[in-house]
Design a protein around this motif. Structure first.
Motif, mmCIF file in Angstrom:
data_model
loop_
_atom_site.group_PDB
_atom_site.id
_atom_site.type_symbol
_atom_site.label_atom_id
_atom_site.label_comp_id
_atom_site.label_asym_id
_atom_site.label_seq_id
_atom_site.Cartn_x
_atom_site.Cartn_y
_atom_site.Cartn_z
ATOM 1 N N ILE A 291 -0.994 -2.972 -52.341
ATOM 2 C CA ILE A 291 0.091 -3.814 -52.839
ATOM 3 C C ILE A 291 0.258 -4.986 -51.890
ATOM 4 N N LYS A 292 0.154 -6.163 -52.448
ATOM 5 C CA LYS A 292 0.365 -7.383 -51.662
ATOM 6 C C LYS A 292 1.816 -7.808 -51.809
ATOM 7 N N ASP A 293 2.531 -7.783 -50.702
ATOM 8 C CA ASP A 293 3.942 -8.149 -50.707
ATOM 9 C C ASP A 293 4.074 -9.643 -50.996
ATOM 10 N N ALA A 294 4.712 -9.960 -52.108
ATOM 11 C CA ALA A 294 4.820 -11.349 -52.531
ATOM 12 C C ALA A 294 5.603 -12.193 -51.533
ATOM 13 N N ALA A 295 6.541 -11.578 -50.834
ATOM 14 C CA ALA A 295 7.393 -12.335 -49.917
ATOM 15 C C ALA A 295 6.728 -12.578 -48.568
ATOM 16 N N THR A 296 6.018 -11.571 -48.036
ATOM 17 C CA THR A 296 5.489 -11.677 -46.673
ATOM 18 C C THR A 296 3.966 -11.762 -46.600
ATOM 19 N N ALA A 297 3.298 -11.552 -47.741
ATOM 20 C CA ALA A 297 1.826 -11.570 -47.812
ATOM 21 C C ALA A 297 1.185 -10.401 -47.052
ATOM 22 N N THR A 298 1.988 -9.438 -46.606
ATOM 23 C CA THR A 298 1.411 -8.241 -45.986
ATOM 24 C C THR A 298 0.865 -7.321 -47.067
ATOM 25 N N GLN A 299 -0.061 -6.454 -46.661
ATOM 26 C CA GLN A 299 -0.684 -5.524 -47.602
ATOM 27 C C GLN A 299 -0.357 -4.097 -47.215
ATOM 28 N N ARG A 300 -0.005 -3.305 -48.217
ATOM 29 C CA ARG A 300 0.326 -1.905 -47.993
ATOM 30 C C ARG A 300 -0.475 -1.044 -48.960
ATOM 31 N N VAL A 301 -0.871 0.146 -48.488
ATOM 32 C CA VAL A 301 -1.638 1.063 -49.316
ATOM 33 C C VAL A 301 -0.679 2.024 -50.019
ATOM 34 N N LEU A 302 -0.820 2.136 -51.335
ATOM 35 C CA LEU A 302 0.017 3.034 -52.125
ATOM 36 C C LEU A 302 -0.871 4.054 -52.829
ATOM 37 N N ARG A 303 -0.623 5.337 -52.576
ATOM 38 C CA ARG A 303 -1.316 6.419 -53.264
ATOM 39 C C ARG A 303 -0.389 7.038 -54.299
ATOM 40 N N ARG A 304 -0.994 7.747 -55.262
ATOM 41 C CA ARG A 304 -0.197 8.324 -56.341
ATOM 42 C C ARG A 304 0.914 9.217 -55.801
ATOM 43 N N GLN A 305 0.570 10.069 -54.819
ATOM 44 C CA GLN A 305 1.597 10.983 -54.306
ATOM 45 C C GLN A 305 2.747 10.248 -53.641
ATOM 46 N N ASP A 306 2.476 9.026 -53.129
ATOM 47 C CA ASP A 306 3.543 8.235 -52.529
ATOM 48 C C ASP A 306 4.609 7.888 -53.568
ATOM 49 N N ILE A 307 4.150 7.539 -54.773
ATOM 50 C CA ILE A 307 5.083 7.147 -55.832
ATOM 51 C C ILE A 307 6.037 8.281 -56.139
#
Length: 321
Positions: A291-307
């Motif tokens: 997921i690319k944060d639209a506000a800060t341009a940082t990238q985070r990894v999202l897995r199904r179990q995280d949701i």
């Protein structure tokens, strides 16, 4: 790896499992779920012949389970119970070593296997291997139960509501540990639960049973985006479905760590302004998304179990409310 073909189980006039057919793939985490009395534990126990089927066939590696000597088949299918059922008079090492001993492993092989597995689930061998079960907490005992099922390196593990008797904190920790362990060992796991949150968090695919029938077999994302009938919608909870579909990714990623080591070029990149309902296909085809944060341009990894973990926390720990 495992195939049910027109399987029926009857107890007198009562039909517990009614003409079910499905396949479980090698290395898949397959969850059986449904209301009390729906046939999920009966289905599980027919795999290792703790319960005999009335009609139909169950295949293990393309061979009917009835063709295997029962003791050999159970050696190749690990089994984890809700009650744990450790031998109280034996040490932890002796409990874990039961099947390897029956398979005539050497003492050196057994010692190495016990230590490797205990370390893998966070139980320091030198501290715990010579203790008795009553010297361990419930969560630690259940870890031993999982390790014992893995001791002889079986290709298939059956798990019958293994965490349901634990407190919420221990249960969540063991769920997380099991996800991490499965990523390492890639076993075929068939897991029974009555908890939709647990099913969604753990399962690659979920089989929802009702009165011995299969209502739907699908990925967690498929259950949310394409429930097949009113029973599935009701069991999943319309509130849960609306909650998930209407959330933006930006609302879910606040607590996700920014871990550059986890970012792989094979993961699809999704903007945080998208809604959760927009990423089902990506999550079905990949282990994770970026997921690319639209506000800060940082990238985070999202897995199904995280949701599902974060959604549970937002709803006070219950997805069935």
């Amino acid at each position: 790896m495992i195939e049910f073909k027109n399987v029926v189980k009857q107890y007198g006039d009562k039909t517990a499992v009614d003409d079910i057919s499905f396949n479980i793939k090698k290395g898949e985490f397959f969850v059986l779920i449904g209301p009390s009395g729906c046939g999920k534990t009966t289905t599980l126990k027919m795999i290792n012949r703790l319960i005999s089927l009335s009609e139909g066939y169950i295949y293990f590696n393309d061979k009917p389970i009835s063709d295997y000597p029962v003791y050999e088949m159970r050696w190749d299918i690990g089994y984890v119970l809700q009650q744990i059922a450790l031998f109280p008079h034996m040490t932890i090492k002796e409990n874990i070593a039961q099947v390897p001993q029956m398979k005539k492993w050497t003492e050196q092989e057994i010692n190495q296997r016990v230590e490797d597995l205990m370390a893998m689930v966070g139980l320091e061998p030198e501290v715990f291997k010579n203790r008795k079960p009553d010297e361990l907490s419930g969560g630690q005992q259940q870890r031993v139960g999982v390790v014992r099922a893995l001791a002889a390196d079986p290709p298939v593990i059956l798990m019958d509501e293994p965490f349901s008797a634990l407190d919420p904190i221990s249960r969540e920790k063991l769920q997380d540990d099991l996800i991490e362990l499965q990523q390492k060992i890639k076993k075929t796991i068939i897991f029974v639960t009555h908890d939709i949150q647990e099913a969604m968090k753990l399962g690659d695919r979920i089989c929802l049973l009702n009165e011995g029938h299969i209502e739907q077999i699908d990925t967690p994302e498929g259950f949310i985006s394409h429930p097949k009938n009113d029973f599935v919608k009701q069991f999943m909870g319309d509130k849960l479905q609306r909650t998930i579909n209407d959330l933006k990714l930006s609302e879910l990623i606040e607590n996700l760590a920014i871990n550059e080591q986890d970012i792989q070029t094979s993961y699809p990149v999704v903007d945080s302004n998208k809604y959760v309902k927009d990423i089902y296909t990506d999550l079905a085809n990949h282990d994770a998304i970026i997921i690319k944060d639209a506000a800060t341009a940082t990238q985070r990894v999202l897995r199904r179990q995280d949701i599902f973990k974060m959604l549970a926390e937002r709803k006070g720990g219950s997805m069935n409310e």
